[in-house]
Each structure stands twice: as C-alpha cells, then as structure tokens.
Scaffold this active site. Structure first.
Site, short mmCIF file in Angstrom:
data_model
loop_
_atom_site.label_atom_id
_atom_site.label_comp_id
_atom_site.label_asym_id
_atom_site.label_seq_id
_atom_site.Cartn_x
_atom_site.Cartn_y
_atom_site.Cartn_z
N CYS A 129 43.18 65.79 53.27
CA CYS A 129 42.55 66.83 54.45
C CYS A 129 42.15 68.12 53.61
O CYS A 129 42.92 68.56 52.50
CB CYS A 129 43.72 67.19 55.18
SG CYS A 129 44.18 65.87 56.15
N TRP A 179 42.13 63.57 56.90
CA TRP A 179 42.45 62.23 56.68
C TRP A 179 43.60 62.00 57.55
O TRP A 179 44.58 62.46 57.36
CB TRP A 179 42.97 62.31 55.18
CG TRP A 179 42.93 61.05 54.64
CD1 TRP A 179 42.15 60.13 54.05
CD2 TRP A 179 44.28 60.35 54.26
NE1 TRP A 179 42.71 58.89 53.62
CE2 TRP A 179 43.89 59.09 53.56
CE3 TRP A 179 45.50 60.49 54.64
CZ2 TRP A 179 45.11 58.15 53.17
CZ3 TRP A 179 46.59 59.65 54.13
CH2 TRP A 179 46.16 58.55 53.65
N GLU A 215 45.05 49.22 35.02
CA GLU A 215 44.07 50.15 35.32
C GLU A 215 42.60 49.64 35.69
O GLU A 215 42.14 50.11 36.84
CB GLU A 215 43.70 51.23 34.30
CG GLU A 215 42.69 52.15 34.34
CD GLU A 215 42.80 53.11 35.35
OE1 GLU A 215 44.05 53.17 36.03
OE2 GLU A 215 41.82 53.91 35.55
N GLU A 217 40.24 49.26 44.17
CA GLU A 217 39.85 50.56 45.01
C GLU A 217 38.40 50.76 45.41
O GLU A 217 38.15 51.26 46.53
CB GLU A 217 40.55 51.80 44.69
CG GLU A 217 39.82 52.39 43.28
CD GLU A 217 40.57 53.65 42.67
OE1 GLU A 217 40.94 54.35 43.33
OE2 GLU A 217 40.44 53.78 41.55
N LYS A 223 40.75 49.92 39.58
CA LYS A 223 39.49 50.44 39.60
C LYS A 223 38.71 49.61 40.54
O LYS A 223 38.30 49.71 41.41
CB LYS A 223 38.83 50.78 38.10
CG LYS A 223 39.16 51.80 37.45
CD LYS A 223 38.57 53.15 37.97
CE LYS A 223 39.97 53.73 38.70
NZ LYS A 223 40.90 54.57 37.86
N ARG A 281 37.59 65.08 47.97
CA ARG A 281 38.98 64.67 48.45
C ARG A 281 39.16 63.46 49.22
O ARG A 281 40.30 62.93 49.27
CB ARG A 281 39.70 66.10 49.08
CG ARG A 281 39.48 66.96 48.05
CD ARG A 281 40.07 68.50 48.77
NE ARG A 281 41.45 68.39 49.27
CZ ARG A 281 42.21 68.78 48.62
NH1 ARG A 281 41.96 69.63 47.40
NH2 ARG A 281 43.75 68.92 48.91
N HIS A 314 54.52 32.49 34.49
CA HIS A 314 55.51 32.61 35.28
C HIS A 314 54.97 32.85 36.96
O HIS A 314 56.08 33.07 37.65
CB HIS A 314 56.48 33.65 34.73
CG HIS A 314 57.02 33.29 33.35
ND1 HIS A 314 57.96 32.60 33.17
CD2 HIS A 314 56.67 34.02 32.23
CE1 HIS A 314 58.39 32.54 31.81
NE2 HIS A 314 57.30 33.41 31.15
N LYS A 370 41.10 61.71 47.18
CA LYS A 370 41.24 62.37 45.73
C LYS A 370 42.34 62.77 45.28
O LYS A 370 43.28 62.64 44.30
CB LYS A 370 39.91 62.98 45.40
CG LYS A 370 39.70 63.78 44.06
CD LYS A 370 39.63 62.55 43.15
CE LYS A 370 39.52 62.81 41.67
NZ LYS A 370 39.81 61.66 40.67
N ASN A 406 46.74 71.00 56.96
CA ASN A 406 47.07 70.03 56.24
C ASN A 406 48.59 69.80 55.78
O ASN A 406 49.49 70.89 55.96
CB ASN A 406 46.58 70.46 54.95
CG ASN A 406 44.96 70.45 54.62
OD1 ASN A 406 44.15 70.12 55.58
ND2 ASN A 406 44.54 70.93 53.43
N GLY A 407 48.97 68.77 55.73
CA GLY A 407 50.48 68.30 55.77
C GLY A 407 51.20 67.58 56.74
O GLY A 407 50.44 67.09 57.45
O1 M6R Z 1 45.70 63.63 40.93
P1 M6R Z 1 46.55 62.54 40.23
O2 M6R Z 1 46.16 62.01 38.92
O3 M6R Z 1 48.01 62.79 40.46
O4 M6R Z 1 46.38 61.45 41.43
C1 M6R Z 1 47.24 60.12 41.21
C2 M6R Z 1 46.54 58.99 41.82
O5 M6R Z 1 46.40 59.14 43.29
C3 M6R Z 1 45.03 58.65 41.39
O6 M6R Z 1 44.95 58.29 40.22
C4 M6R Z 1 44.67 57.35 42.22
O7 M6R Z 1 45.26 56.07 41.81
C5 M6R Z 1 43.04 57.23 41.81
N1 M6R Z 1 42.29 56.76 43.05
C6 M6R Z 1 42.88 55.90 40.91
O8 M6R Z 1 41.40 55.96 40.65
#
Ligand code: M6R
Length: 607
Positions: A2, A73, A481, A488, A485, A27, A504, A602, A99-100
C-alpha cells in the site's frame, strides 16, 4: 505494498496526488483512490485497477488544494471498490488512508456497532474513520481525536487523515513508514521517499508512535500521548528523483542493464587493493569486534535472503567463522538464541520489509547489534540499525529485484574480505579477490555485449509446467534466485535444489522434455554438478546450461549460455545475469506485467 500520498499547499491538489500515486505504483497494489477537499466538501474517487483507471474516471475539474490518496494491496477484504481507500466516517467529517494492519479491528468494529455505526467495507481501516469522527463529535480537535483513537489500537499504521472544515492533515506512524516533505508554502506526505523528490529534498521520517499535524507551511510532531517531538530533517539523495524509464521498455530491463554501473558505485572507495581488504566505514566495526565475534548471522527475505545466503558462504570461507543466513520471518518467530557478541546483518533493498524489521527488533531486544545492508537511504531498517552499509544500487522500481541482488552480494563480499583479513585470509588471497571484484562491472558489460541464446532458453521455458534449477555451493543459491525470478515474473512453478540433492526427490519430476536450468561455473564443484546434469539428461530432460566462456562443458547443454570467467567466489555476480534475462524474456513472451507481477508488492510492509 500500500502507498500513501498527501498534499496541502497552494497548488491544485489532484494532479499532484495522482502523480504521487503514479510514483508509488512500483510498490504493487490492486486498487486506488483519492479524496480532495475544495473547502466546502470532500470529493472521493476510487477504483479497482491501476492509477490510469483512476485517472479515467476523474471528473475534468476537481478543485481543492488539500487531499489524500492511496494505492491499496488487499489484506482485509477483497479487491473491491468499497474496500478501496480513502475511507470516510458516516457523516463524511473524516476521510483517511491507512497502511498496515489493525489487529483488534473486529473488537473495535463491534464497539462501533453497539453505538449504531455499521462499517460499509470489510477493511480493518474503516473503523478508524468512525472512531476519529466520534472523538471530533465529542469536542476534541483533529489532533486530539487521532491521539485518543490511536491509544486504543493494536497493530501497525501509516495514516493520513483529512477533516471536513479543517485546513490541515493529521498523520501518524507505527510500524508502517511515513515521510513528511516540506516545500515552500506546501507540505507533502508520502509512505515512500521516491514521490517526494520531485517536490522537495527536505524530509522528516516519522518514527513509530509519532503523530504529525500538517499545515501548508509548517508541521509539528507529538507522541500519541501528546508530548512534543523534535523533528529531525533529512536531505534526500538526488538520485531517487532520476529513476525515470527513459528509452527502456521496462524498469526491470533498465535495472538489469544498470548492474555494471551500480556495482561500481557499491565498490567505489570501499576496497583497499594494496592491503587486499574491504573498508566499510559506515559499519563502524572496530578491530576487536571483528576478531572476537563468535559467529555472523544474516537476515533477509526473498532475493535479499539469497544474497544473505551467498554472504554466509563467503564469510565462512574468508573469515573462517560460522555464519548462518536466516529467512527473517522464520527467525523472528523461532525464539532464536541471541549472542550479543555476534555480528548480525540485516539485508534489504527497500529497508522496509516488515519481517526483517521484526527480526531486527527481536535481536536488539536481546542485546545484539544489527548492521543494515540496505539500498534505500533513510529507510526504516537503515535508521533502526543506525550503522551498516548502503549498497548504492540507485532506485530499483521493478518488483523483481535485480541490481539490488548483485550489489548486496558485492557489499557482503567486501564485508567478508574485511572480516577475513582480520583473521586467516592472506594478503595475496585478499588482493586477488579485490582485483577480480573490481573487474566484475566490466565483465558484466562484456556479458551484456553478447547475452547468448536467451531466446532459445525461453522457447523451452515458456511452455513448461514446471522448471527445475540446479547448482552447487554458491551456484545452488544462484539457482534459487533464478527460480524465484522466473516464478514471480512468468507464474511458472519453479523448484531450486542443490544439484547433489536432486536424486533424493526432485528427479521424480523429470520427464521427456522437462526444462532444467543448471548453473555450473568453473569452480571446485563443477564436476559434481555435471554428474547431476548427466542424470537429468538420461531422463530426457532439456538442459539450459549456464557455464563459463570457453569451457568445454558448453557442448553438454541443449541450450548453453556463456558468462565471462571470474574468481570462483564471485561467480554469482555473473551467473545470475542470464537467469534474470531468461525470467524477463519469458514473462514478456507470456504477456505478463513484467514490472508489476500479480499479487506482489515491491515493499512488503506487512508481516
Ligand atoms: O526490500 P527487500 O530486499 O527487503 O525485499 C525482500 C523481498 O520482498 C524481495 O527480494 C522479493 O522477493 C522480490 N520480489 C524478489 O525479486
């Protein structure tokens, strides 16, 4: 997640609020709304969808120099127009954005119902508008009404509140960031520094428990109990105003290709090539602490957690002391034992990730010292830790983290070198590593000149039901990683495993044509990784192989992508690049929203 934007000044509020919302879009959100006070009445407009959808329903002229705006959000209640902020009290005297999460909202809602006030939305936020309005009706000022209401809440809030017939805003923060920007005869409020930079560089970050009374040319801060709080002015970095897309098709594309320069920024002035060591002045670590620390613990979520995992391996290798990387949300809930002599590193791009913030508070409560490894200057984690290292990636707006990952890895590498040199890492080994680290930006550029057959890899990936990613050692983390990527961005289920673990369990998934991504740089584990590759191929799977340029293993992949050779401890800085591009290109091919994947945010500011 948010986003909040608020304005009171001498200009028309609506265009400023809408532009503020546009700058908060990165965000992640699902609905958006705005309320503007024209001095007579407060007009509210909200919609499910994007800021562009909101713009489309706005009347041609909305007058007023005071207003609030929000990107939501969903947490409590579905993605509907009625759940979209701003929320208003029954008589429309109070309008607010929040927000929150208000944890005791059910109980508060019941209390309102007893007084004949029924909430129209399913949100936890709406109760606040009614509660504040009740305080106003009983004669309190706007500021007092908010203070009295906040004293009855449990949970987290970033709040911006508009009052009919009062030429002011009231804001409050507890666990959800809020920043006040002071211009000439106008004041701005935002949950993020990014939208403020086009208006002013002079900002105040509210602290937890702060309540601010905002007027056109001034503001004052008190505690919830009404005690005066002295604001501390911060001057924002110019760079945050410059994150415009330019000619790039997407922020993710732009940010992938910014990695060489971002990495230079991260390394500059932080390495001593002669002594073969790192120099992280902002950490304020004295020699005794480095030498005596019994272990290092690292915290992060998502991509930051993977950078932390790479940091763990490098710290153990160079420092020869135990290091463990933890997922923040698990760490904080597992009542972990804290040794106050240990070094704790909190890794985060945004510096606002709620799970990491909670973990830091838990460590600090138990006497541990936490150092931030953070991108956003002045963010909550940076301020909470008070010391640490800024990774200097510049603004990262795409939800998928790319250049922050490589800079987190670089910053942790420098830290590991500094730690190692106070212990067992020889000068020669330190020098060699620093030399290669300084070459890394150039090697990234070399890779970007010829990115290899990414398109062929995408051909294999875009029809896949699932994708397996394999690697060993540092590359096992790079595989994770890469899987994150692709998952997501392209919404393809992805599984990442250390290559030795494949037999395994995950091998059961393989069938004729299943795509498997194997990350196999030329390190001491390559031969073992190749055994897994052969097992994969024997089951008819199609291998996308990431290897070092000139390595004869290239012939083993169905699609082979070469990256330049580098020191074996630095390979993640290069092997991750084709994985980022593969995820980006696959998402595009599948018609996904690359910069704003569904359901994601974000900054993940709720636990
Ligand atoms: O702002 P941060 O680095 O703490 O965020 C952590 C994760 O939310 C962030 O890396 C998320 O997994 C990304 N979408 C990955 O691409």
């Amino acid at each position: 997640m948010c986003g909040i934007f608020g304005y009171i000044g001498h200009q028309q509020a609506l265009p400023i609020l809408v532009e503020g919302l546009r700058r908060l879009e990165y965000r992640g959100y699902d609905s958006t709304g705005v309320a503007v006070d024209d001095g007579q009445s407060i007009q509210t407009h909200k919609t499910v969808g994007k800021v562009a959808d909101l713009k489309a329903i706005l009347p041609p002229s909305v007058q007023g120099t005071l207003g609030i705006a929000h990107t939501r959000w969903a947490t409590h209640g579905g993605v509907t127009q009625v759940n979209t902020h701003p929320h208003a009290s029954e008589a429309g005297t109070v309008h607010l954005v929040h927000n929150g999460i208000i944890e005791n909202y059910q109980q508060l809602r019941k209390g309102l119902l007893k007084r004949g006030i029924e909430c129209v939305s399913e949100t936890d936020s709406e109760v606040l508008a009614h509660m504040i309005a009740l305080e106003i009706e009983s004669g309190s000022t706007p500021l007092e009404s908010v203070q009295k209401t906040l004293r009855r809440l449990r949970g987290t809030w970033g709040l911006c509140i508009l009052f009919k017939e009062h030429d002011l805003l009231v804001c409050a923060r507890n666990g959800s960031p809020l920043i006040i920007g002071q211009g000439e005869g106008e004041t701005f409020v935002s949950s993020d520094p990014h939208p403020l930079t086009t208006h002013t560089q002079r900002v105040v970050y509210l602290e937890d428990g702060d309540v601010a009374l905002i007027k056109r040319d001034s503001f004052s801060i008190t505690s919830i109990r009404g005690h005066a709080v002295e604001p501390s002015i911060t001057v924002l970095e110019e760079a945050w105003g410059e994150a415009e897309l330019g000619d790039a098709p997407h922020y993710m594309y732009k940010e992938i290709y910014e990695q060489p320069d971002a990495l230079r920024q991260c390394i500059a002035g932080r390495v001593d090539r002669e002594m073969g060591t790192g120099r992280l002045g902002g950490m304020g670590l004295d020699h005794a602490t480095l030498v005596q620390a019994p272990h290092v613990r690292l915290l992060g979520c998502g991509t930051a957690a993977y950078a932390a995992e790479i940091g763990q391996t490098l710290i153990e290798r160079m420092g020869r002391i135990p290091a463990v990387a933890h997922i923040s949300s698990e760490f904080r809930n597992n009542d972990t034992v804290i040794n106050p002599k240990a070094i704790y590193l909190a890794v985060s791009q945004s510096g606002e990730t709620a799970d990491t913030i909670s973990a830091i508070k838990e460590i600090q409560l138990k006497g541990g010292q936490v150092f931030g490894v953070v991108n956003v200057v002045g963010s909550t984690i940076a301020r909470l830790c008070g010391q640490g290292v800024y990774i200097h990636s510049g603004p990262e707006q795409s939800v998928a983290s790319t250049k922050a990952f490589t800079n987190m890895v670089a910053a942790l590498t420098i830290f590991a070198t500094q730690l190692g040199r106070t212990r067992h890492l020889s000068k020669d080994d330190g020098r060699e590593l620093i030399h290669h680290l300084q070459q890394a930006p150039h090697l990234m550029e070399t890779y970007f000149e010829d990115t290899g057959p990414i398109g062929e890899a995408v051909d294999l990936l875009c029809d896949a039901q699932s994708v397996l990613f394999l690697g060993r050692g540092l590359s096992a983390t790079v595989a994770k990683e890469g899987a994150l990527k692709l998952m997501e961005l392209a919404y393809i289920p992805c599984l990442a495993y250390p290559a030795g673990e494949m037999k395994h369990g995950p091998i059961a998934l393989l069938e004729e044509g299943s795509p498997v991504v194997v990350v196999a740089p030329n390190d001491h584990l390559k031969e073992k990784t190749m055994s897994a590759l052969h097992e994969v191929k024997a089951r008819g799977a199609k291998v996308i192989l990431i290897h070092e340029k000139g390595d004869s293993i290239a012939a083993e992949g169905d699609v082979s992508i070469a990256v330049p050779s580098i020191h074996p401890w630095l390979t993640p800085l290069l092997t991750v690049l084709p994985l980022q591009l593969m995820a980006y290109e696959t998402a595009l091919r599948l018609g996904r929203d690359v910069d704003r994947p569904r359901n994601l945010a974000k900054s993940v500011t709720v636990e």
